[in-house]
Scaffold this motif. Sequence first.
Motif, PDB file in Angstrom:
ATOM      1  N   VAL A  73       0.677  -1.129  -0.007  1.00 58.23           N
ATOM      2  CA  VAL A  73       0.054   0.028  -0.043  1.00 58.23           C
ATOM      3  C   VAL A  73       0.826   1.134  -0.046  1.00 58.23           C
ATOM      4  N   ARG A  74       1.926   1.233   0.854  1.00 54.08           N
ATOM      5  CA  ARG A  74       2.895   2.247   0.836  1.00 54.08           C
ATOM      6  C   ARG A  74       3.572   2.708  -0.432  1.00 54.08           C
ATOM      7  N   ARG A  75       3.836   1.251  -1.154  1.00 52.48           N
ATOM      8  CA  ARG A  75       4.767   1.591  -2.579  1.00 52.48           C
ATOM      9  C   ARG A  75       3.655   2.051  -3.392  1.00 52.48           C
ATOM     10  N   VAL A  76       2.279   1.714  -3.580  1.00 57.40           N
ATOM     11  CA  VAL A  76       1.536   2.149  -4.494  1.00 57.40           C
ATOM     12  C   VAL A  76       1.277   3.597  -4.208  1.00 57.40           C
ATOM     13  N   ARG A  77       1.151   4.139  -2.947  1.00 53.07           N
ATOM     14  CA  ARG A  77       1.005   5.775  -2.590  1.00 53.07           C
ATOM     15  C   ARG A  77       2.075   6.309  -3.002  1.00 53.07           C
ATOM     16  N   HIS A  78       3.292   5.960  -2.702  1.00 49.01           N
ATOM     17  CA  HIS A  78       4.402   6.628  -3.258  1.00 49.01           C
ATOM     18  C   HIS A  78       4.507   6.537  -4.844  1.00 49.01           C
ATOM     19  N   ASP A  79       4.359   5.541  -5.310  1.00 51.09           N
ATOM     20  CA  ASP A  79       4.232   5.578  -6.958  1.00 51.09           C
ATOM     21  C   ASP A  79       3.384   6.487  -7.406  1.00 51.09           C
ATOM     22  N   ALA A  80       2.216   6.741  -6.830  1.00 49.64           N
ATOM     23  CA  ALA A  80       1.108   7.831  -7.155  1.00 49.64           C
ATOM     24  C   ALA A  80       1.405   9.010  -6.957  1.00 49.64           C
ATOM     25  N   GLY A  81       2.445   9.242  -5.981  1.00 50.67           N
ATOM     26  CA  GLY A  81       2.961  10.628  -5.371  1.00 50.67           C
ATOM     27  C   GLY A  81       4.020  10.966  -6.905  1.00 50.67           C
ATOM     28  N   HIS A  82       4.759  10.132  -7.259  1.00 54.01           N
ATOM     29  CA  HIS A  82       5.659  10.302  -8.276  1.00 54.01           C
ATOM     30  C   HIS A  82       4.752  10.720  -9.635  1.00 54.01           C
ATOM     31  N   LEU A  83       3.795   9.816  -9.878  1.00 57.25           N
ATOM     32  CA  LEU A  83       2.921  10.348 -11.124  1.00 57.25           C
ATOM     33  C   LEU A  83       2.478  11.824 -10.977  1.00 57.25           C
ATOM     34  N   ARG A  84       1.971  12.167  -9.875  1.00 58.77           N
ATOM     35  CA  ARG A  84       1.434  13.579  -9.564  1.00 58.77           C
ATOM     36  C   ARG A  84       2.480  14.441  -9.966  1.00 58.77           C
ATOM     37  N   GLU A  85       3.884  14.260  -9.554  1.00 61.67           N
ATOM     38  CA  GLU A  85       4.920  15.315  -9.886  1.00 61.67           C
ATOM     39  C   GLU A  85       5.379  15.292 -11.348  1.00 61.67           C
ATOM     40  N   SER A  86       5.185  14.013 -12.028  1.00 58.85           N
ATOM     41  CA  SER A  86       5.490  13.753 -13.324  1.00 58.85           C
ATOM     42  C   SER A  86       4.421  14.513 -14.103  1.00 58.85           C
ATOM     43  N   VAL A  87       3.205  14.452 -13.850  1.00 55.32           N
ATOM     44  CA  VAL A  87       2.063  15.306 -14.716  1.00 55.32           C
ATOM     45  C   VAL A  87       2.164  16.748 -14.763  1.00 55.32           C
ATOM     46  N   ALA A  88       2.477  17.220 -13.300  1.00 55.01           N
ATOM     47  CA  ALA A  88       2.926  18.660 -12.867  1.00 55.01           C
ATOM     48  C   ALA A  88       4.034  18.974 -13.821  1.00 55.01           C
ATOM     49  N   LEU A  89       5.237  18.403 -14.070  1.00 57.08           N
ATOM     50  CA  LEU A  89       6.126  18.616 -14.790  1.00 57.08           C
ATOM     51  C   LEU A  89       5.812  18.713 -16.227  1.00 57.08           C
ATOM     52  N   LEU A  90       5.009  17.762 -16.563  1.00 59.68           N
ATOM     53  CA  LEU A  90       4.453  17.789 -18.044  1.00 59.68           C
ATOM     54  C   LEU A  90       3.645  19.355 -18.369  1.00 59.68           C
ATOM     55  N   ARG A  91       2.706  19.491 -17.449  1.00 56.64           N
ATOM     56  CA  ARG A  91       2.157  20.539 -17.481  1.00 56.64           C
ATOM     57  C   ARG A  91       2.728  21.997 -17.413  1.00 56.64           C
ATOM     58  N   GLU A  92       3.909  22.028 -16.653  1.00 53.13           N
ATOM     59  CA  GLU A  92       4.699  23.100 -16.910  1.00 53.13           C
ATOM     60  C   GLU A  92       5.418  23.045 -18.369  1.00 53.13           C
ATOM     61  N   ALA A  93       5.974  22.023 -18.823  1.00 52.60           N
ATOM     62  CA  ALA A  93       6.517  22.018 -20.169  1.00 52.60           C
ATOM     63  C   ALA A  93       5.664  22.379 -21.094  1.00 52.60           C
TER      64      ALA A  93
END
Length: 96
Positions: free
Chosen positions: A35-55
């Motif tokens: 559960v912690r691993r999936v939560r952590h991976d979801a956080g990374h996906l959020r950060e990646s989408v934010a970077l894509l939005r900035e780009a």
Amino acid sequence: MSVHDELTTMQRCLDDLSRSMSRLEQQIGAGGLEVRRVRHDAGHLRESVALLREAAAAQDIPRRPDLVTISDAPYDLSLWTDLDDEGLGARDRRAP
């Protein structure tokens, strides 16, 4: 679909994932490694989408063309020897 629409759809899916994770954590407990691993991976996906939005936003901004420096030095007069004086006619002829 535009890039903005695609990014919004991705963000909506991540929000759905977060809600599902919260419900799952309540049912099976938040202490498990999976559960912690999936939560952590979801956080990374959020950060990646934010970077894509900035780009994507940076690409939407119109770029100024590169400036070209024009020298103040006088042109070589030999470039103009075979041309008529503009508006004055040829040197060996009279103006109409």
